[in-house]
Design a protein around this motif. Sequence first.
Motif, short mmCIF file in Angstrom:
data_model
loop_
_atom_site.label_atom_id
_atom_site.label_comp_id
_atom_site.label_asym_id
_atom_site.label_seq_id
_atom_site.Cartn_x
_atom_site.Cartn_y
_atom_site.Cartn_z
N ASN A 25 -8.70 9.28 1.30
CA ASN A 25 -8.02 8.26 0.58
C ASN A 25 -7.15 7.56 1.34
O ASN A 25 -6.37 6.62 1.18
CB ASN A 25 -7.45 9.07 -0.66
N ALA A 26 -6.22 8.80 2.23
CA ALA A 26 -5.05 8.09 2.95
C ALA A 26 -5.61 7.13 4.10
O ALA A 26 -4.76 6.14 4.12
CB ALA A 26 -4.51 9.36 3.58
N GLU A 27 -6.63 7.32 4.55
CA GLU A 27 -7.13 6.56 5.53
C GLU A 27 -7.58 5.15 4.99
O GLU A 27 -7.33 4.22 5.81
CB GLU A 27 -8.63 6.89 6.32
N ILE A 28 -8.06 5.25 3.81
CA ILE A 28 -8.59 3.95 3.22
C ILE A 28 -7.47 2.93 2.85
O ILE A 28 -7.24 1.88 2.91
CB ILE A 28 -9.58 4.23 1.93
N ALA A 29 -6.30 3.95 2.23
CA ALA A 29 -5.08 3.11 1.65
C ALA A 29 -4.34 2.45 2.95
O ALA A 29 -3.92 1.19 2.79
CB ALA A 29 -4.17 4.18 1.01
N GLU A 30 -4.40 3.10 4.23
CA GLU A 30 -3.73 2.64 5.36
C GLU A 30 -4.51 1.28 6.09
O GLU A 30 -3.88 0.59 6.29
CB GLU A 30 -3.53 3.61 6.33
N GLN A 31 -5.79 1.35 6.02
CA GLN A 31 -6.66 0.47 6.72
C GLN A 31 -6.81 -0.74 5.70
O GLN A 31 -6.70 -1.84 5.95
CB GLN A 31 -8.13 1.16 6.85
N GLU A 32 -7.05 -0.50 4.51
CA GLU A 32 -7.18 -1.89 3.66
C GLU A 32 -5.68 -2.26 2.81
O GLU A 32 -5.68 -3.23 2.06
CB GLU A 32 -8.10 -1.13 2.27
N ARG A 33 -4.54 -1.23 3.34
CA ARG A 33 -3.39 -1.92 2.59
C ARG A 33 -3.34 -2.19 1.20
O ARG A 33 -3.12 -3.09 0.72
CB ARG A 33 -2.92 -3.35 3.17
N VAL A 34 -3.82 -0.78 0.61
CA VAL A 34 -3.48 -0.72 -0.75
C VAL A 34 -2.55 0.79 -1.17
O VAL A 34 -2.57 1.70 -0.05
CB VAL A 34 -5.02 -0.52 -1.53
N PRO A 35 -2.30 0.89 -2.29
CA PRO A 35 -1.52 2.10 -2.58
C PRO A 35 -2.35 3.46 -2.44
O PRO A 35 -3.43 3.14 -2.80
CB PRO A 35 -0.82 1.82 -4.16
N MET A 36 -1.95 4.39 -2.01
CA MET A 36 -2.78 5.57 -1.96
C MET A 36 -2.69 6.25 -3.18
O MET A 36 -3.53 7.08 -3.17
CB MET A 36 -1.98 6.42 -0.74
N CYS A 37 -2.00 5.93 -4.25
CA CYS A 37 -1.95 6.78 -5.42
C CYS A 37 -1.69 5.59 -6.69
O CYS A 37 -0.82 4.82 -6.27
CB CYS A 37 -0.82 7.69 -5.48
N GLN A 38 -1.95 5.82 -7.73
CA GLN A 38 -2.10 4.73 -8.84
C GLN A 38 -0.35 4.73 -9.24
O GLN A 38 0.13 3.80 -9.65
CB GLN A 38 -2.80 4.95 -9.86
N ASP A 39 0.26 6.01 -9.21
CA ASP A 39 1.66 6.13 -9.50
C ASP A 39 2.53 5.77 -8.26
O ASP A 39 2.55 6.64 -7.37
CB ASP A 39 1.84 7.62 -9.99
N THR A 40 3.00 4.60 -8.16
CA THR A 40 3.87 4.25 -6.89
C THR A 40 5.38 4.44 -7.04
O THR A 40 6.00 4.13 -6.56
CB THR A 40 3.51 2.60 -6.66
N GLY A 41 5.57 5.57 -8.23
CA GLY A 41 6.95 6.09 -7.98
C GLY A 41 7.81 5.40 -8.32
O GLY A 41 8.08 4.11 -8.81
N TYR A 42 8.94 6.28 -8.58
CA TYR A 42 10.28 5.66 -8.97
C TYR A 42 11.04 5.61 -7.77
O TYR A 42 11.00 6.49 -6.65
CB TYR A 42 11.10 6.66 -9.72
N ALA A 43 11.57 4.49 -7.18
CA ALA A 43 12.23 4.13 -6.17
C ALA A 43 13.43 4.91 -5.87
O ALA A 43 14.23 4.80 -6.57
CB ALA A 43 12.34 2.70 -5.72
#
Length: 281
Positions: free
Chosen positions: A54-72
């Motif tokens: 999942n981490a490799e796909i997120a980095e290569q395809e430039r998408v978030p690694m988790c659906q919860d993109t968090g409280y900044a």
Amino acid sequence: MRSIDCAQITETVAQLAIEANYVLGADVKAALRQALERGSSPQGKQVLEQLLENAEIAEQERVPMCQDTGYAVVFLELGQEAHIIGGYLYDAVQEGIRRGYREGYLRKSIVAYPFTRRANTKDNTPAVIHTEIVPGDSLKITVVPKGAGSENMSRLFMLIPAEGVEGIKRVVVRAVDEAGPNPCPPVIVGVGIGGTAEMVMLLAKKALLRPLGEPNPDPEMAALEHDLGQAVNALGIGPAGFGGRVTALAVHVESFPAHIASLPVGVNIQCNAARHKSIVL
């Protein structure tokens, strides 16, 4: 006195928010690979393999690694010889979060009026900002998108001094045990010891920022981190709660002087998507 323009701060924060959500740190990926080698339940091993994929796909395809993109959560270390120009520092940070979440197509998860209407602010602001004045003329910015599943497992314990190290171990292990699979293990456990109630929780969160595999430079605290890591992993919760010997990738401890009558202990748990990016301007 060195000048740092707010426009540069906004652009930097925006890029850090995007990068943190797209790219898992090399230290976390290495820890996940080491966890695979340490052994786990068959289902737990499969989870670890999927996390790495999942981490490799997120980095290569430039998408978030988790659906919860968090409280900044934003940490600022502002040099006392630096001068912020072109606006108000906190407005620049908030605009950076706003822009980063919009341009990075990151989920906006913040609601105003938390106990009534819970209306989404639609831009993931406001960020939580912690500022520390430090020597020098630079500005270090760290952006931490903190997911709620793990943040909800935070705990504060106001121990009495007589409970000592054994009391600290007891409550930290209890916090991880009670969290179970909820914070998406394998987790990183941040532990703060000392200070006051509000400071110990901040210490616990800052402990999560240290690179994995880098023990506390104080031998006594490094030994405590080791013992806590052993005890937490002996719980057998395992990746995604499927059992095994890897519940935590690391336990990090930070401490601060305390009042003679107090022994505060803060626990902040970070999920496997241990995201944070920093830059120095």
